[in-house]
Design an enzyme around this catalytic site. Structure first.
Site, PDB file in Angstrom:
ATOM      1  N   UNK A 102       0.808  -1.227   0.000  1.00 36.90           N
ATOM      2  CA  UNK A 102       0.000   0.000   0.000  1.00 36.90           C
ATOM      3  C   UNK A 102       0.836   1.269   0.000  1.00 36.90           C
ATOM      4  CB  THR A 140     -17.724   9.497   4.046  1.00 37.06           C
ATOM      5  OG1 THR A 140     -18.135   8.177   3.651  1.00 37.06           O
ATOM      6  CG2 THR A 140     -18.947  10.392   4.191  1.00 37.06           C
ATOM      7  CG  ASP A 199     -16.856   4.109   4.715  1.00 35.81           C
ATOM      8  OD1 ASP A 199     -16.069   3.276   5.212  1.00 35.81           O
ATOM      9  OD2 ASP A 199     -17.853   4.529   5.304  1.00 35.81           O
ATOM     10  CG  ASP A 200     -12.693   0.993   4.944  1.00 30.87           C
ATOM     11  OD1 ASP A 200     -11.514   1.337   4.752  1.00 30.87           O
ATOM     12  OD2 ASP A 200     -13.259   1.085   6.043  1.00 30.87           O
ATOM     13  CG  HIS A 231      -8.632  -7.883 -17.116  1.00 29.86           C
ATOM     14  ND1 HIS A 231      -9.125  -8.343 -18.322  1.00 29.86           N
ATOM     15  CD2 HIS A 231      -7.880  -6.784 -17.414  1.00 29.86           C
ATOM     16  CE1 HIS A 231      -8.700  -7.555 -19.303  1.00 29.86           C
ATOM     17  NE2 HIS A 231      -7.938  -6.609 -18.776  1.00 29.86           N
ATOM     18  CB  THR A 232      -3.979 -11.594 -16.403  1.00 25.14           C
ATOM     19  OG1 THR A 232      -4.553 -12.311 -15.313  1.00 25.14           O
ATOM     20  CG2 THR A 232      -2.472 -11.579 -16.234  1.00 25.14           C
TER      21      THR A 232
END
Length: 354
Positions: A21, A51, A53-54, A142-143
């Site tokens: 990350u 907001t 959010d996740d 998807h690759t």
């Protein structure tokens, strides 16, 4: 942790400029990009991006809402199986943070033309095994070819419309509980220079691959007012979003925050990902530190990969929730959770760390 072997001819970890990350676009840059976009009006869209959010949440009927999220990033480990497991655990985490249960997942995969086929298979196997552990199904993906490897998943899950947990609904008096230690970004950055203790790096991989499912299954039995998972914006970045969105201030006891060994020493030597600085800039002057060493400040801005749940629980339920989480997690790689702070009435600063 796996039966795969690190390929001596293709260094997966060194193929990533910013592991995990740490490659995430900064919160400030993201806000700037999205500020002129509006979400189409739909009464069934219960949670959008307004907001930060996740995940998005869409109401299907009075008993079911769909949670939809997506996450992918560059390698965090030279072991492809571990990379696949960590990426999958990170992708699944947003569903748990919203109070839901994952059901379907789609692979998102960027490979280089010189990646060994066995390595590609091991990354996929790591992801598949972790999704299976979560009780969900990998049903496609998807690759594409790219200059550097990246892997993650788009995940769909379900939650009752009245039981959604958001990051912007914390209440005054809430107790804040964190379920995993912080410091993954610093630890991974130091590891690229062979400066991270091998035993602590191994522990870090086990914790990053540990699903937040157990914590989710326990917390939903209590009065939880808000929740998020700690990822790319760091502990303080996510706390800032929670405080700002909730119209509250937050007090943090930095000595109570669980951390990985050696990360303070690495931070003091400047071995930190760039995300530390962008996360600090994002929070800006909305924070005050009282007698907090600079290395600890940096650590709390460190972008996390597959971090723990940050739970804002009603003070009446806090002790019981903490006790049950402690019993469930203390013999796992994560160890006991930690009570790290309180939600308070909004004052001049959103965050106060002492």
């Amino acid at each position: 942790m796996s039966c795969s072997l690190i390929n001596e001819d293709f260094d997966l970890l060194k193929a990533a400029k910013n592991p995990g990350u740490g490659a995430k676009l900064s919160a400030g840059a993201l806000d700037k990009l999205l500020k002129n976009f509006s979400v189409r009006n739909d009464d069934n869209l219960l949670v959008g991006f307004n907001t930060s959010d996740d995940a998005a949440v869409y109401k299907i009927n009075d008993k079911t809402a769909l949670i939809s999220t997506i996450d992918f990033f560059p390698p965090v480990s030279g072991d492809p199986y571990i990379f696949g497991q960590v990426a999958a655990a990170n992708s699944l985490s947003d569903i748990y943070a919203m109070g839901g249960e994952p059901k379907l997942a789609l692979n998102l995969f960027c490979i280089t033309k010189d990646m060994p086929e066995d390595m590609i298979k091991e990354i996929l196997r790591g992801g598949f095994d972790k999704v299976y552990e979560a009780g969900a199904i990998v049903c496609g993906g998807h690759t594409i070819y790219d200059d550097s490897p990246k892997y993650g998943l788009a995940v769909n899950g379900f939650v009752h419309p009245k039981k959604i947990l958001e990051n912007s609904t914390a209440k005054e008096g809430d107790v804040l509980i964190l379920t995993k230690p912080i410091g993954t970004g610093i630890l991974l950055t130091a590891s690229k220079a062979d400066m991270s203790p091998p035993e602590e790096l191994d522990r870090c991989y086990k914790i990053m691959a540990f699903l937040n499912a157990k914590a989710r299954n326990i917390m939903v039995k209590y009065k939880i007012n808000a929740c998020t998972d700690i990822t790319g914006f760091g502990l303080l970045g996510h706390l800032y979003e929670m405080g700002k969105g909730s119209g509250m201030s937050i007090e943090v006891d930095y000595k109570s925050v669980p951390i990985y060994k050696s990360v303070i020493e690495s931070a003091e030597m400047g071995m930190m990902p760039a995300g530390v600085y962008s996360n600090r800039n994002f929070v800006g002057d909305n924070i005050v530190f009282e007698n907090v060493p600079l290395a600890y400040q940096d650590l709390m801005f460190d972008p996390q990969t597959s971090g723990g749940l940050l739970i804002s629980v009603d003070k009446e339920d806090a002790a019981a929730l903490y006790e049950e989480l402690s019993q469930a997690l203390e013999n796992t790689p994560c160890g006991k959770p930690a009570i790290i702070g309180l939600v308070t009435k909004r004052d001049e600063k959103i965050l106060r760390v002492s």
